[in-house]
Design an enzyme around this catalytic site. Structure first.
Site, PDB file in Angstrom:
ATOM      1  N   CYS A  50       0.571   2.043   1.430  1.00 21.77           N
ATOM      2  CA  CYS A  50      -0.156   0.768   1.553  1.00 21.77           C
ATOM      3  C   CYS A  50       0.666  -0.151   2.443  1.00 21.77           C
ATOM      4  CB  CYS A  50      -0.452   0.166   0.178  1.00 21.77           C
ATOM      5  SG  CYS A  50       1.009  -0.233  -0.822  1.00 21.77           S
ATOM      6  N   ASN A  84       3.962  -1.589  -0.350  1.00 25.01           N
ATOM      7  CA  ASN A  84       4.526  -0.605  -1.286  1.00 25.01           C
ATOM      8  C   ASN A  84       4.969  -1.265  -2.598  1.00 25.01           C
ATOM      9  OD1 ASN A  84       7.284   1.806  -1.407  1.00 25.01           O
ATOM     10  ND2 ASN A  84       5.228   2.025  -2.201  1.00 25.01           N
ATOM     11  N   CYS A  86       2.068  -2.903  -4.629  1.00 21.14           N
ATOM     12  CA  CYS A  86       0.861  -3.020  -5.477  1.00 21.14           C
ATOM     13  C   CYS A  86       0.102  -1.698  -5.574  1.00 21.14           C
ATOM     14  CB  CYS A  86      -0.077  -4.108  -4.934  1.00 21.14           C
ATOM     15  SG  CYS A  86       0.627  -5.769  -4.988  1.00 21.14           S
ATOM     16  N   ARG A  87      -0.551  -1.270  -4.489  1.00 19.94           N
ATOM     17  CA  ARG A  87      -1.470  -0.130  -4.561  1.00 19.94           C
ATOM     18  C   ARG A  87      -0.760   1.216  -4.553  1.00 19.94           C
ATOM     19  NH1 ARG A  87      -4.881  -2.186   0.433  1.00 19.94           N
ATOM     20  NH2 ARG A  87      -2.764  -2.891   0.906  1.00 19.94           N
ATOM     21  N   SER A  88       0.099   1.448  -3.555  1.00 23.59           N
ATOM     22  CA  SER A  88       0.672   2.808  -3.456  1.00 23.59           C
ATOM     23  C   SER A  88       1.613   3.154  -4.618  1.00 23.59           C
ATOM     24  CB  SER A  88       1.334   3.042  -2.091  1.00 23.59           C
ATOM     25  OG  SER A  88       2.373   2.140  -1.843  1.00 23.59           O
ATOM     26  N   ASP A  96      -6.822  -4.822  -1.176  1.00 23.47           N
ATOM     27  CA  ASP A  96      -5.481  -5.357  -1.411  1.00 23.47           C
ATOM     28  C   ASP A  96      -5.566  -6.390  -2.536  1.00 23.47           C
ATOM     29  OD1 ASP A  96      -3.075  -6.640  -1.354  1.00 23.47           O
ATOM     30  OD2 ASP A  96      -3.058  -6.984   0.804  1.00 23.47           O
TER      31      ASP A  96
HETATM   32  P1  4NP Z   1       0.241  -3.587  -1.305  1.00 27.07           P
HETATM   33  O1  4NP Z   1      -0.061  -5.142  -1.498  1.00 27.07           O
HETATM   34  O2  4NP Z   1       0.080  -3.307   0.178  1.00 27.07           O
HETATM   35  O3  4NP Z   1      -0.816  -2.930  -2.122  1.00 27.07           O
HETATM   36  O4  4NP Z   1       1.646  -3.357  -1.811  1.00 27.07           O
HETATM   37  C1  4NP Z   1       0.589  -6.155  -0.776  1.00 27.07           C
HETATM   38  C2  4NP Z   1       1.837  -6.578  -1.158  1.00 27.07           C
HETATM   39  C3  4NP Z   1       2.459  -7.590  -0.460  1.00 27.07           C
HETATM   40  C4  4NP Z   1       1.831  -8.182   0.605  1.00 27.07           C
HETATM   41  C5  4NP Z   1       0.575  -7.742   1.002  1.00 27.07           C
HETATM   42  C6  4NP Z   1      -0.047  -6.738   0.306  1.00 27.07           C
HETATM   43  N1  4NP Z   1       2.454  -9.245   1.314  1.00 27.07           N
HETATM   44  O5  4NP Z   1       1.841  -9.794   2.229  1.00 27.07           O
HETATM   45  O6  4NP Z   1       3.607  -9.592   0.999  1.00 27.07           O
END
Ligand code: 4NP
Length: 153
Positions: free
Chosen positions: A10, A13, A15-17, A124
């Site tokens: 993602c 790294n 939240c989702r992955s 997201d």
């Molecule tokens: P992820 O979510 O891609 O599922 O880990 C996010 C985590 C942090 C951010 C964006 C999406 N950020 O902008 O910091």
């Protein structure tokens, strides 16, 4: 026995992955599957998963607190057999690291394992509420079932 190295990708790294990694690991007992996750961005390198991902995983009996965020590297496209993008932006960014067609063929949108050719993104959840994390969990749970069925074939 079948072996497979699976990488979940993602943006951050956190939240989702990490959820995808934890869910697939939890389902792959007794199978020779290596699962890891990474982010296309470096904002959270070294961090624990987001507290909301840790909580939703825990609510489903999965501990993901051993994970730490890392950035996707070009060498991952050699090391892994299946590389799953959570959304279209991740997908494009992973493909930018691919050096050849064999590497490109390893990369797919994770929800295409559930609905082939749908190109559905796992949304997201970072800026949303807790319900977004449960929704992500449910989407990834179905995707991981499909991935395991494919690997077992
Ligand atoms: P992820 O979510 O891609 O599922 O880990 C996010 C985590 C942090 C951010 C964006 C999406 N950020 O902008 O910091």
């Amino acid at each position: 026995m079948k072996t497979a190295n699976v990488l979940m990708v993602c943006l951050g790294n956190i939240c989702r992955s990490p959820l995808a990694e934890g869910i697939l690991k939890s389902k792959s007992n007794g199978l020779n599957i290596m699962v890891d996750s990474a982010g296309t961005g470096a904002y959270h390198v070294g961090n624990l998963p987001d507290a909301r991902s840790i909580l939703v995983a825990k609510q489903h009996g999965i501990d993901i607190t051993d994970q730490r965020a890392r950035k996707l590297e070009a060498s991952d496209l050699d090391a892994f057999d299946f590389i799953y993008a959570m959304d279209e932006s991740n997908y494009r960014n992973i493909l930018m690291l691919a050096k050849n067609e064999a590497q490109k063929r390893k990369v797919s949108m994770i929800m295409n394992e559930v609905v082939e050719g749908s190109d559905i993104s796992v949304p997201d959840p970072y800026y949303g509420g807790d319900q977004g994390f449960e929704n992500v969990y449910q989407m990834l749970d179905s995707a991981c079932d499909a991935i395991l069925a494919k690997i077992k074939q």
